[in-house]
Design a protein around this motif. Sequence first.
Motif, PDB file in Angstrom:
ATOM      1  N   LEU A   4       0.835  -1.196   0.000  1.00 14.54           N
ATOM      2  CA  LEU A   4       0.000   0.000   0.000  1.00 14.54           C
ATOM      3  C   LEU A   4       0.871   1.248   0.000  1.00 14.54           C
ATOM      4  CD1 LEU A   4      -2.459  -1.184   2.812  1.00 14.54           C
ATOM      5  CD2 LEU A   4      -2.796  -1.370   0.342  1.00 14.54           C
ATOM      6  N   VAL A   5       0.491   2.223  -0.817  1.00 14.71           N
ATOM      7  CA  VAL A   5       1.219   3.492  -0.890  1.00 14.71           C
ATOM      8  C   VAL A   5       0.228   4.637  -0.818  1.00 14.71           C
ATOM      9  CG1 VAL A   5       2.765   4.944  -2.246  1.00 14.71           C
ATOM     10  CG2 VAL A   5       3.042   2.447  -2.287  1.00 14.71           C
ATOM     11  N   GLU A   6       0.364   5.450   0.236  1.00 11.42           N
ATOM     12  CA  GLU A   6      -0.537   6.589   0.426  1.00 11.42           C
ATOM     13  C   GLU A   6       0.024   7.836  -0.234  1.00 11.42           C
ATOM     14  OE1 GLU A   6      -0.483   4.463   4.594  1.00 11.42           O
ATOM     15  OE2 GLU A   6       0.984   5.068   3.074  1.00 11.42           O
ATOM     16  N   SER A   7      -0.869   8.745  -0.576  1.00  7.12           N
ATOM     17  CA  SER A   7      -0.496  10.054  -1.096  1.00  7.12           C
ATOM     18  C   SER A   7      -1.626  11.029  -0.816  1.00  7.12           C
ATOM     19  CB  SER A   7      -0.210   9.980  -2.603  1.00  7.12           C
ATOM     20  OG  SER A   7      -1.364   9.575  -3.309  1.00  7.12           O
ATOM     21  N   GLY A   8      -1.321  12.319  -0.961  1.00  7.04           N
ATOM     22  CA  GLY A   8      -2.358  13.330  -0.836  1.00  7.04           C
ATOM     23  C   GLY A   8      -2.331  14.136   0.439  1.00  7.04           C
ATOM     24  N   GLY A   9      -1.440  13.777   1.359  1.00  3.25           N
ATOM     25  CA  GLY A   9      -1.368  14.549   2.592  1.00  3.25           C
ATOM     26  C   GLY A   9      -0.770  15.923   2.359  1.00  3.25           C
ATOM     27  N   GLY A  10      -0.815  16.759   3.400  1.00  4.09           N
ATOM     28  CA  GLY A  10      -0.244  18.081   3.277  1.00  4.09           C
ATOM     29  C   GLY A  10      -0.737  19.010   4.363  1.00  4.09           C
ATOM     30  N   LEU A  11      -0.479  20.297   4.151  1.00  9.93           N
ATOM     31  CA  LEU A  11      -0.873  21.341   5.089  1.00  9.93           C
ATOM     32  C   LEU A  11      -2.092  22.057   4.544  1.00  9.93           C
ATOM     33  CD1 LEU A  11      -0.319  23.200   7.559  1.00  9.93           C
ATOM     34  CD2 LEU A  11       1.198  24.522   6.053  1.00  9.93           C
ATOM     35  N   VAL A  12      -3.108  22.197   5.375  1.00  8.59           N
ATOM     36  CA  VAL A  12      -4.336  22.864   4.954  1.00  8.59           C
ATOM     37  C   VAL A  12      -4.872  23.692   6.120  1.00  8.59           C
ATOM     38  CG1 VAL A  12      -5.786  20.894   5.612  1.00  8.59           C
ATOM     39  CG2 VAL A  12      -6.587  22.474   3.849  1.00  8.59           C
ATOM     40  N   GLN A  13      -5.574  24.753   5.806  1.00  8.29           N
ATOM     41  CA  GLN A  13      -6.186  25.567   6.850  1.00  8.29           C
ATOM     42  C   GLN A  13      -7.464  24.914   7.350  1.00  8.29           C
ATOM     43  OE1 GLN A  13      -6.685  29.533   5.234  1.00  8.29           O
ATOM     44  NE2 GLN A  13      -4.677  30.160   5.972  1.00  8.29           N
ATOM     45  N   ALA A  14      -7.811  25.228   8.567  1.00  5.97           N
ATOM     46  CA  ALA A  14      -9.061  24.726   9.138  1.00  5.97           C
ATOM     47  C   ALA A  14     -10.231  25.099   8.227  1.00  5.97           C
ATOM     48  CB  ALA A  14      -9.269  25.295  10.526  1.00  5.97           C
ATOM     49  N   GLY A  15     -11.125  24.143   8.038  1.00  5.87           N
ATOM     50  CA  GLY A  15     -12.252  24.325   7.148  1.00  5.87           C
ATOM     51  C   GLY A  15     -11.990  23.868   5.728  1.00  5.87           C
ATOM     52  N   GLY A  16     -10.748  23.579   5.426  1.00  5.66           N
ATOM     53  CA  GLY A  16     -10.377  23.147   4.084  1.00  5.66           C
ATOM     54  C   GLY A  16     -10.618  21.672   3.849  1.00  5.66           C
ATOM     55  N   SER A  17     -10.187  21.223   2.679  1.00  9.52           N
ATOM     56  CA  SER A  17     -10.411  19.831   2.277  1.00  9.52           C
ATOM     57  C   SER A  17      -9.125  19.220   1.724  1.00  9.52           C
ATOM     58  CB  SER A  17     -11.490  19.761   1.190  1.00  9.52           C
ATOM     59  OG  SER A  17     -12.727  20.261   1.654  1.00  9.52           O
TER      60      SER A  17
END
Length: 125
Positions: A4-17
Motif C-alpha cells: 500500500l502506498v498513500e499520497s495526498g497529505g499536506g498542510l491545509v487551513q481549518a475548514g479546508g479539504s
Amino acid sequence: QVQLVESGGGLVQAGGSLRLSCAASGRTFSSYSMAWFRQAPGKERELVAAISWSGGRIEYEDSVKGRFIISRDNAKNTVYLHMNSLKPEDTAVYYCAAFYGGGQNLANIRAYDSWGQGTQVTVSS
C-alpha cells in the motif's frame, strides 16, 4: 498481503479539504477490506474510516462522521479518503491498511495485516 502506498497529505487551513489516496498492488484488491487509520503525536493509532471488500459495509469514527467519506475504485486498485471541514484536531499521520476478505470487524485494528508508510496531514487554525 498487499503493498500500500498513500499520497495526498499536506498542510491545509481549518475548514479546508484534502483527498488521500491509497494505491494497492496485486490483482485481488477487490477482495480486500480497506481502512484509514490515523495517529497523532502521543496518541494511539485510531480507526478513521473503513470499507469492506464489497463496499457494502462502511464505518466511521464518530468525530469524522458527516465530514469524511471513504470510497474505493477497484478498477484503479485505490481507496480514497475525502476529508472536508478539516479541524486542527484532525492533524495526524494517516495510514492505509488492508486485510483479505470481510469476515472480521472492520473496526478491529488487529484484523489488518497490510499497512502503508503513512502520509502527514496538518490542519492549521
